[in-house]
Write an enzyme that holds these catalytic residues in place. Structure first.
Site, PDB file in Angstrom:
ATOM      1  N   GLU A  54      14.467  60.041  18.750  1.00  0.00           N
ATOM      2  CA  GLU A  54      13.715  59.371  19.800  1.00  0.00           C
ATOM      3  C   GLU A  54      12.214  59.579  19.646  1.00  0.00           C
ATOM      4  OE1 GLU A  54      17.458  61.090  21.902  1.00  0.00           O
ATOM      5  OE2 GLU A  54      16.284  61.443  20.087  1.00  0.00           O
ATOM      6  N   CYS A  77      18.579  64.612  24.389  1.00  0.00           N
ATOM      7  CA  CYS A  77      18.708  66.005  24.808  1.00  0.00           C
ATOM      8  C   CYS A  77      17.821  66.273  26.020  1.00  0.00           C
ATOM      9  CB  CYS A  77      18.359  66.952  23.667  1.00  0.00           C
ATOM     10  SG  CYS A  77      16.648  66.839  23.082  1.00  0.00           S
ATOM     11  N   ARG A 209      26.747  67.615  -8.578  1.00  0.00           N
ATOM     12  CA  ARG A 209      26.146  67.266  -9.866  1.00  0.00           C
ATOM     13  C   ARG A 209      25.979  65.763 -10.065  1.00  0.00           C
ATOM     14  NH1 ARG A 209      30.064  70.794 -10.601  1.00  0.00           N
ATOM     15  NH2 ARG A 209      31.483  69.350 -11.620  1.00  0.00           N
ATOM     16  N   GLY A 296      44.129  74.307  -3.976  1.00  0.00           N
ATOM     17  CA  GLY A 296      45.247  73.561  -4.526  1.00  0.00           C
ATOM     18  C   GLY A 296      46.356  73.261  -3.552  1.00  0.00           C
TER      19      GLY A 296
END
Length: 368
Positions: A54, A77, A209, A296
């Site tokens: 804002e 806020c 990466r 995993g």
């Protein structure tokens, strides 16, 4: 809700997305200021500690903000943090109307921003494109309401649902375009998690990466603390960004990990393994809002079984390896389809030569 409100809120959403992955621990927010049918100010929250959306939009609008309509993806806020309240800035600028995409569930706001505007004579409207506004800040919303991170599980699979061949080979199942998407996901996440089995078999870097962006915090779930000091995530500067979650409490065993510079997070045990529910709470205590779970299968299976995964993203590659390959979730005992774990909010799109499927387990409450 009129078409103009939708139009300008869509623009505010597009602006908010520019801050994704850059505003932690704050939400990503966009703002558009419109006067007499013309956009006079735009802004988004660019980084924590910097101006909110804002204020950036008000600075662009200047004196033209007086009597204007303000479109913001999240309720302004009303408290002083690192910056003053946005509700006060809007009141001082003399805006006529404030349209918010959604209310802010933060206990320090929670309707207070809109109330302050109303008490100052500013017309307010809340809930324009609310589902879309909630979607971009799902990690913030879950964290602020539960104290736990929003967890996204990602994996690449063949068409027959295998994450690796019988020998464990998985490089590369997905195409380069899919891997770039994953690295963007890493850059937008506070932390990335794998089990010790993945560390031992693949020795991954767990860094960003393929795209530009910050490396996430690396979290290794290792119940018995068997991670070797020689692995990549404990080498050099990388160790400082690594946490190992374990049930091992012996300081002498901790010592060999701690000397690398990595941190140890001791968790409660469940069946001699790290209790993932306790781990999720501890990660929330560290301020982690978004967690990318990359495997995993044992770790993913436990997380799914306990209802700890909020969203799954599967990359299906046009390949088949056969029935002796590895599956993404090590879950057994489902003998009937009626007992299967079901998903909803399914969406699909093409990424390079792959198909990207996004879905949410039904046993997790949707934040959309």
């Amino acid at each position: 809700m009129i078409s103009a409100d939708i139009k300008y809120m869509k623009r505010a959403l597009a602006l908010a997305k520019k801050g994704l992955g850059k505003t932690h621990p704050n939400p990503a927010v966009g703002c558009v200021i419109v006067r007499d049918g013309a956009v006079v100010g735009e802004g988004w929250h660019k980084r924590a500690g910097g101006h909110h959306a804002e204020v950036n939009a008000l600075e662009m609008a200047g004196s033209q903000a007086r009597g204007a309509d303000v479109y913001v993806t999240l309720e302004p806020c009303s408290h002083t943090g690192k910056t003053p309240p946005c509700s006060d800035a809007l009141i001082r600028s003399g805006v006529k109307r404030v349209i918010a995409g959604m209310g802010d569930p933060n206990p320090r706001v929670n309707g207070g921003g809109l109330l302050a505007l109303q008490q100052a004579g500013i017309e307010t409207l809340c809930g324009v494109l609310e589902k879309e506004c909630r979607s971009i800040n799902r990690p913030f919303l879950k964290f602020i309401t539960t104290g736990q991170p929003y967890v996204t599980y990602k994996c690449a699979m063949t068409l027959d649902g295998k994450t690796a061949s019988v020998t464990g080979d998985s490089r590369w199942i997905s195409c380069l375009a899919s891997r770039r998407v994953v690295h963007r996901m890493r850059a937008n996440s506070n932390a990335i998690m794998v089990g010790v089995g993945t560390i031992l078999s693949d020795n991954p870097l767990l860094t960003v990466r393929q795209v530009k962006g910050p490396d996430p915090l690396r979290i290794i779930v290792d119940s018995t603390l068997r991670t070797p000091e020689s692995v990549a995530v404990l080498t050099g500067k990388m160790a400082g960004g690594t946490i190992i979650a374990t049930t091992e409490t012996n300081p002498k065993i901790h010592a060999r990990i701690l000397k690398s510079g990595a941190r140890i997070l001791v968790c409660s045990a469940e069946n001699d393994k790290v209790d993932l529910r306790d781990l999720w709470n501890k990660l929330g205590g560290l301020g982690i809002q978004s967690l990318l779970l990359e495997g995993g299968s044992q770790l993913a299976g436990e997380a799914l079984r306990h209802g700890l995964i909020d969203q799954c993203i599967f990359f299906y590659a046009p390949k088949v390896v056969g029935s002796d390959g590895f599956s993404p979730f090590a879950i057994t005992g489902v003998t009937e389809m009626a007992r299967s774990i079901k998903f909803n909010d399914l969406s699909m799109r093409r990424v390079g030569t792959d198909i990207m499927v996004t879905a949410s387990p039904e046993n997790v409450c949707s934040l959309d």
